[in-house]
Write an enzyme that holds these catalytic residues in place. Sequence first.
Site, PDB file in Angstrom:
ATOM      1  N   GLU A  13      26.114   9.135  30.891  1.00 52.30           N
ATOM      2  CA  GLU A  13      26.986  10.260  30.546  1.00 52.30           C
ATOM      3  C   GLU A  13      27.603  10.071  29.151  1.00 52.30           C
ATOM      4  OE1 GLU A  13      30.399  10.485  33.116  1.00 52.30           O
ATOM      5  OE2 GLU A  13      30.712  12.610  32.658  1.00 52.30           O
ATOM      6  N   GLU A  54      31.589  14.135  42.557  1.00 53.28           N
ATOM      7  CA  GLU A  54      31.409  15.341  41.756  1.00 53.28           C
ATOM      8  C   GLU A  54      30.084  16.000  42.165  1.00 53.28           C
ATOM      9  OE1 GLU A  54      32.735  14.877  37.815  1.00 53.28           O
ATOM     10  OE2 GLU A  54      32.704  17.026  37.504  1.00 53.28           O
TER      11      GLU A  54
END
Length: 864
Positions: free
Chosen positions: A736, A468
């Site tokens: 996260e 990502e």
Amino acid sequence: MKKLILLLFLITAKMASGQSGIRKTLCEGRVNPVGIDARRPGFTWLIKSGRNNTLQTAYQIQVTDKRQTAWNSGIVSSDSSVNVSYKGRPLRSGHRYFWRVRVWDNHRQQSAWSAPSYFQIGLLDISDWQARWIRASCPDNDTLRPSPVFHKTFAVTKKVRSAFAYVTAHGLYEAKLNGVKIGDAYLTPGWTSYRHRLQYQVYDLTSQFKESPNRLDITLGSGWYRGQIQALNNYGSHLALLFQLNITYTDGGKAFIGSDDSWQSATSATRYAEVYNGETYDARMAQPTKWYGVTIQPYGYDNLIASEAGSVTAHKQLKPVRIFRTPKGECVIDFGQNMVGWVAARLKGRAGDSVKLSHAEVLDKDGNFYTANLRAAKAQDIYIMDGKGPQVFRPHFSWQGFRYVKIEGLRTKPDLSDFTGIVLYSKLRQTGSFHCSNQLVNQLQHNILWSQKGNFVDIPTDCPQRDERLGWTADAQVFSRTAAFNMDVRNFFSKWMKDAAADQGQDGGLPLVIPTLRTLGTGGVAGWSDFMTIIPWNMYLAYGNKTRLTTEYPGMKKWVDYVRSQSVHDLWINDGYADWLSYNPGKGPYGTTDPNFVAQCYYAHSTQILINAAKVLGKMEDEAYYAAQLSNIKAAFYETYVNPDGSLTADTQTGYILALQFDLLPEPKRAQLVDSLVKKIHAFHDHLTTGFLGTPYICDVLTRFGKSRLAYRLLLQKTYPSWLYPVTRGATTIWERWDGIKPDGSFEDPAMNSFNHYAYGAIGDWLYRSAAGIDTYDDNPGYKHIRIKPFIGGGMTHLEASLQTSYGLVSSAWKLNNGRLQLKVIIPPNTTADIYVPTSAKTFLKKNVGSGHYTYDVDYKHDE
Ligand code: RAM
């Protein structure tokens, strides 16, 4: 006699310390920048003064190119010392200018001239580029897409007065002159919206030449340009180089070496390099045997820009803390810190041996190497030995996020001393420091800082390890204020906001990530796309730069107009990510707060910011127009999302937080919302349930409405969901997810489980701004007027933070001892401050002060 001399010395020392002087100068926010393309650069100077209450009353700036004066401002009556714009003759491409400043202050002191500083202009006009874009004729497009190397030799026949190289590429480049790497930057030219804006870097090579032929070797990697960033070939499928060296000899003669069809190319030893997957380097091919030509490419120069923010450099070397075998029998080294960069490994083996280094952030609960959360990113570097003895290997065009490295393929037992972790991130000055009596909170701050390092690699990314690593907009906006405490990010965000403006659709819509990708369109997602207003405003508050706000204003306005064009009866219906990753066990990442409710809150917030910006920039018509719009937005909110009993339809912590933070309801109706929020928190055993959008403001809202004690309680919770839960699990960066590693040691869904994701690190802003109490004012930003208002709590006995502002060091430190509070504050010259000395969580003694060092000692009562 000796005594007399000593006395005289002491007297002069005392006089000197009472005098004003210039401590530091910046041009375009940088120290002596080389290669800027601002035609009216902004000057900043930091004043030192031995006296309290020092304010500048006048300044004088002189700029010269050594032959003639380019600008003499004359004596200007003003207290401005930050971002004062150049107003002299047009600045010339490639020229170096020297400047100095002196100031007068309110104590009738005149400073000496500052030590001369310089700035050097980049190549301002297309006609300044004489070099040609070239592409390698060697094979560079097979399935592995090996890196091409470009080669050129040239003679330098006379004594060199100055030599500057201007370099960029389609792809990444690493350049060597006579076998030595040029400059200290990596991953150049960085990542921008390449089609519109491609950075070049400028290098001073004046003293780098040999008499004999000089040799340039420049290797290119696919990088962000054509590498696999989600898809392949986001910006093009061919690599290309643009190199220009302008030499001036001491006799005034000039020479120029530029990329052109006289250069050669070959396939380099970098056989494969992809950002996500890693690099394969074959040492046997370090000296190419077959050279090819190059072809000129018609790419043009109109998107070229000077690099504005510091490029990515190596900041720190980490020595591994241990080497061990996992239960599965794998050989793993532990760097003790989740970091971003690469490993420099001293390796040896027989010719053709291949050694593989794989990267991981965490071990699983059995202690085995865990990579499932990297998704498709292979994160492996492979080095093929040439058999000629030990050699230090490192990748060139790929970097990873990792704490653990698995080693395979060595014939002998690896030795810890052969491995070094090279920490890479953008060249950003650390400006903030934070420390308190709670070690877990100190570790939290450490983790925030390290997540900032690992994700400020030329652009602000969501995460640095899986497939990502993108400029996700919400992540950046929620973290931007914290970021501006930890480091000087003014140019970093200014660069990225220009990419955002370049990627913004005609209709004002925005892509989800900046720089955008080939496969993405534009549109709008609440809380994500609102970065377009939020970041410029946060940067204006932190650095007070009106010129930048002026540049960013059109994009901000386009964004708000876009939302308006999408709204029906002043309601923005937007099914976005909303309160992403909030507590919602077993139900996926989307959170529980109604996305349309969230959208309306952000619609109001972005509009409010636009109004604020219009006011600063004197755009009175806009101010009035959007103010009228804002009252309609709030009215629509009231009608749609407020129940007749005053409660909210979005009955979640985040619902109340956003409505309060963005002033959606008038003053008298807020107390009820605060009560509801507090009840919601109590109902969940004093824990938060918030995600990406609610978390950044939860402690702000509680503190603003007199509940700082509860804010501290949330901060200090050690059980999930909380900021300290990951800390108790040994985290060295921000996760996260609140439960990336669950209490039983199992992992969250590997599809979305980064261990280096700064979004929840947005609490850093509260630590600096509320716990330490360092803040500035909307109407006098950039810490020209400072607010010191610390909230005491959390059972802490001391807490301190400092910030290097554009005026100098601001610091706030409190100590609590037996009901007595001591507050020490530093306010830098040319600023003023309101210091609120806390006597309880709710009562403060207000002092208006000028610059100086202050200590207050008061009784403190715990009253909340
Ligand atoms: C994830 C990213 C990012 C988030 C988006 C919505 O893939 O990691 O953090 O903003 O999704």
